[in-house]
Scaffold this active site. Structure first.
Site, PDB file in Angstrom:
ATOM      1  N   GLY A  95       0.869  -1.193   0.000  1.00  0.00           N
ATOM      2  CA  GLY A  95       0.000   0.000   0.000  1.00  0.00           C
ATOM      3  C   GLY A  95       0.894   1.228   0.000  1.00  0.00           C
ATOM      4  O   GLY A  95       1.570   1.502   0.995  1.00  0.00           O
ATOM      5  N   HIS A 135      -8.559  -1.017  18.654  1.00  0.00           N
ATOM      6  CA  HIS A 135      -8.239   0.306  18.101  1.00  0.00           C
ATOM      7  C   HIS A 135      -9.522   0.876  17.467  1.00  0.00           C
ATOM      8  O   HIS A 135      -9.656   0.987  16.263  1.00  0.00           O
ATOM      9  CB  HIS A 135      -7.128   0.150  17.052  1.00  0.00           C
ATOM     10  CG  HIS A 135      -6.748   1.424  16.385  1.00  0.00           C
ATOM     11  ND1 HIS A 135      -6.305   2.517  17.072  1.00  0.00           N
ATOM     12  CD2 HIS A 135      -6.735   1.785  15.078  1.00  0.00           C
ATOM     13  CE1 HIS A 135      -6.034   3.492  16.208  1.00  0.00           C
ATOM     14  NE2 HIS A 135      -6.299   3.073  15.001  1.00  0.00           N
TER      15      HIS A 135
HETATM   16  P1  NAI Z   1      -4.544   5.553   1.261  1.00  0.00           P
HETATM   17  O1  NAI Z   1      -5.851   5.520   0.550  1.00  0.00           O
HETATM   18  O2  NAI Z   1      -3.701   6.778   1.164  1.00  0.00           O
HETATM   19  O3  NAI Z   1      -3.639   4.324   0.743  1.00  0.00           O
HETATM   20  C1  NAI Z   1      -4.086   3.025   0.623  1.00  0.00           C
HETATM   21  C2  NAI Z   1      -3.347   2.403  -0.563  1.00  0.00           C
HETATM   22  O4  NAI Z   1      -3.683   1.014  -0.625  1.00  0.00           O
HETATM   23  C3  NAI Z   1      -3.705   3.020  -1.908  1.00  0.00           C
HETATM   24  O5  NAI Z   1      -2.560   3.536  -2.553  1.00  0.00           O
HETATM   25  C4  NAI Z   1      -4.298   1.843  -2.681  1.00  0.00           C
HETATM   26  O6  NAI Z   1      -4.002   1.885  -4.080  1.00  0.00           O
HETATM   27  C5  NAI Z   1      -3.633   0.667  -2.001  1.00  0.00           C
HETATM   28  N1  NAI Z   1      -4.311  -0.594  -2.259  1.00  0.00           N
HETATM   29  C6  NAI Z   1      -5.635  -0.852  -2.393  1.00  0.00           C
HETATM   30  N2  NAI Z   1      -5.822  -2.149  -2.668  1.00  0.00           N
HETATM   31  C7  NAI Z   1      -4.606  -2.733  -2.677  1.00  0.00           C
HETATM   32  C8  NAI Z   1      -4.154  -4.055  -2.901  1.00  0.00           C
HETATM   33  N3  NAI Z   1      -5.012  -5.051  -3.163  1.00  0.00           N
HETATM   34  N4  NAI Z   1      -2.839  -4.288  -2.842  1.00  0.00           N
HETATM   35  C9  NAI Z   1      -1.949  -3.285  -2.597  1.00  0.00           C
HETATM   36  N5  NAI Z   1      -2.324  -2.018  -2.385  1.00  0.00           N
HETATM   37  C10 NAI Z   1      -3.624  -1.750  -2.438  1.00  0.00           C
HETATM   38  O7  NAI Z   1      -4.839   5.181   2.769  1.00  0.00           O
HETATM   39  P2  NAI Z   1      -3.897   5.434   4.050  1.00  0.00           P
HETATM   40  O8  NAI Z   1      -4.223   6.749   4.615  1.00  0.00           O
HETATM   41  O9  NAI Z   1      -2.507   5.115   3.668  1.00  0.00           O
HETATM   42  O10 NAI Z   1      -4.471   4.315   5.058  1.00  0.00           O
HETATM   43  C11 NAI Z   1      -4.283   2.943   4.773  1.00  0.00           C
HETATM   44  C12 NAI Z   1      -5.070   2.072   5.746  1.00  0.00           C
HETATM   45  O11 NAI Z   1      -4.532   2.235   7.048  1.00  0.00           O
HETATM   46  C13 NAI Z   1      -6.556   2.440   5.872  1.00  0.00           C
HETATM   47  O12 NAI Z   1      -7.323   1.269   6.019  1.00  0.00           O
HETATM   48  C14 NAI Z   1      -6.617   3.263   7.139  1.00  0.00           C
HETATM   49  O13 NAI Z   1      -7.887   3.258   7.731  1.00  0.00           O
HETATM   50  C15 NAI Z   1      -5.580   2.533   7.967  1.00  0.00           C
HETATM   51  N6  NAI Z   1      -5.017   3.303   9.067  1.00  0.00           N
HETATM   52  C16 NAI Z   1      -4.848   2.647  10.252  1.00  0.00           C
HETATM   53  C17 NAI Z   1      -4.276   3.265  11.323  1.00  0.00           C
HETATM   54  C18 NAI Z   1      -4.066   2.500  12.597  1.00  0.00           C
HETATM   55  O14 NAI Z   1      -3.807   3.130  13.626  1.00  0.00           O
HETATM   56  N7  NAI Z   1      -4.122   1.193  12.599  1.00  0.00           N
HETATM   57  C19 NAI Z   1      -3.886   4.682  11.262  1.00  0.00           C
HETATM   58  C20 NAI Z   1      -4.057   5.281   9.965  1.00  0.00           C
HETATM   59  C21 NAI Z   1      -4.619   4.591   8.916  1.00  0.00           C
END
Ligand code: NAI
Length: 308
Positions: free
Chosen positions: A9, A175
């Site tokens: 990702g 979380h």
């Molecule tokens: P984002 O939308 O900027 O990036 C997600 C990326 O995943 C995108 O570039 C997308 O193309 C890619 N993606 C989608 N399907 C995919 C696949 N099958 N294989 C590989 N890549 C794929 O989102 P962001 O802000 O980076 O957040 C990512 C995740 O992390 C979200 O689910 C968000 O809710 C979660 N998150 C969790 C946190 C935590 O504390 N655990 C904190 C912040 C975000």
């Protein structure tokens, strides 16, 4: 031999995590995404910053899982992020399919890796990742509590006008909105927070922490938090790669600990080269236990939807 960290990702959290890794120079990095050009573009941009950071790290941006082969750590950030008004649980179905697909591939390419799951709803995704990879539970964990605690430390630091590094806080449970911040473990260099702030103020800051992710989502309007999440992930990576054995609240597989069976939940763990080397059990008060169980019930409800 240099260590290898692959981040799946290449969105906000993934790319920023890779930035922190290569800026520190502690490992080489691979940035994977399904979107053509995105990981390649970000990886090239980051590689071109390494000379300025005096970093020896190499970076590959890719759509090909074979580039992630033999990673020491895999960070899973692939999936959808929250939009204003959405809860983490609203992401469940879409992200479960993505995380499952990712885990099948990483298990083939890096059977000995340690996986850090970030995609939300994180606790459920960690359970799914553990089941799908069939890795030992020591080698699959989720990032959540370390970020929640950092948010709380920030709010307390601003209130007290004390450096955040001198403030300690512990947030357990899932979380999600019913995370369990433990006020009796909040201190400033060992001084109980209740000596320094009235209970009402502490409670208000705890409430703000519960909504910490949503607060940023509503300010950004598109996308969710990523600098603090990536900084939290980097602390976990560093503790594992350098075998620091730091204590962080992380989602770990509970099999009897804290009276919970067969569920990923946020608890204090020691992170070292083996992954989750130890779950630290603390005796919870009756009230804390009730909150922890409530948080666990929410996570279990989601887990049951997939019969994971
Ligand atoms: P984002 O939308 O900027 O990036 C997600 C990326 O995943 C995108 O570039 C997308 O193309 C890619 N993606 C989608 N399907 C995919 C696949 N099958 N294989 C590989 N890549 C794929 O989102 P962001 O802000 O980076 O957040 C990512 C995740 O992390 C979200 O689910 C968000 O809710 C979660 N998150 C969790 C946190 C935590 O504390 N655990 C904190 C912040 C975000």
């Amino acid at each position: 031999m240099r260590k290898k960290v692959s981040v799946i990702g290449a969105g906000n959290v993934g790319a920023t995590t890779v930035q922190f890794v290569v800026q520190s120079g502690i490992a080489d990095a691979v940035l994977f995404d399904v979107v053509d050009g995105l990981p390649q573009g970000k990886a090239l941009d980051l590689a071109e910053a390494c000379p300025l950071w005096n970093s020896p790290s190499t970076i590959i941006g890719t759509q090909d899982y074979s580039d992630t082969k033999d990673s020491d750590i895999i960070v899973i950030t692939a999936g959808l992020a929250r939009k204003p008004g959405m809860s983490r649980n609203d992401l469940l179905l879409a992200n479960a399919n993505i995380v499952k697909e990712v885990c099948i591939e990483i298990a083939k390419m890096s059977p000995n890796a340690i996986a850090i799951v970030v995609t939300n709803p994180m606790d459920v995704m960690a359970q799914l990742a553990w089941k799908t990879t069939e890795f030992s539970c020591k080698r699959v964990m989720g990032m959540g509590g370390i970020l929640d605690a950092s948010r709380l430390r920030t709010f307390l630091s601003r209130e007290l006008h004390v450096s955040p590094e001198d403030i300690e806080a512990l947030v357990l449970g899932g979380h999600g909105d019913d995370m369990v911040p433990l006020s009796r473990f909040m201190t400033v260099k060992g001084i109980q927070m209740t000596e320094l702030l009235p209970k009402k103020k502490i409670d208000a800051l705890i409430e703000r922490t519960r909504n910490g992710g949503a607060e940023i989502v509503s300010l950004l309007k598109s996308g969710s938090a990523y600098y603090a999440p990536a900084a939290a992930i980097f602390q976990m990576i560093k503790s594992i790669l350098l075998d620091e054995k730091r204590l962080f609240p992380c989602a770990a597989y509970l099999n009897g600990e804290y009276g919970i069976k067969d569920t990923y939940m946020g608890v204090p763990v020691i992170l070292g080269k083996e992954g989750v080397e130890r779950i630290v059990e603390i005796k919870l008060t009756k009230e804390e236990k009730a909150q922890f169980r409530k948080s666990c019930t929410s996570v279990r409800k989601l887990i049951k939807k997939f019969s994971i």
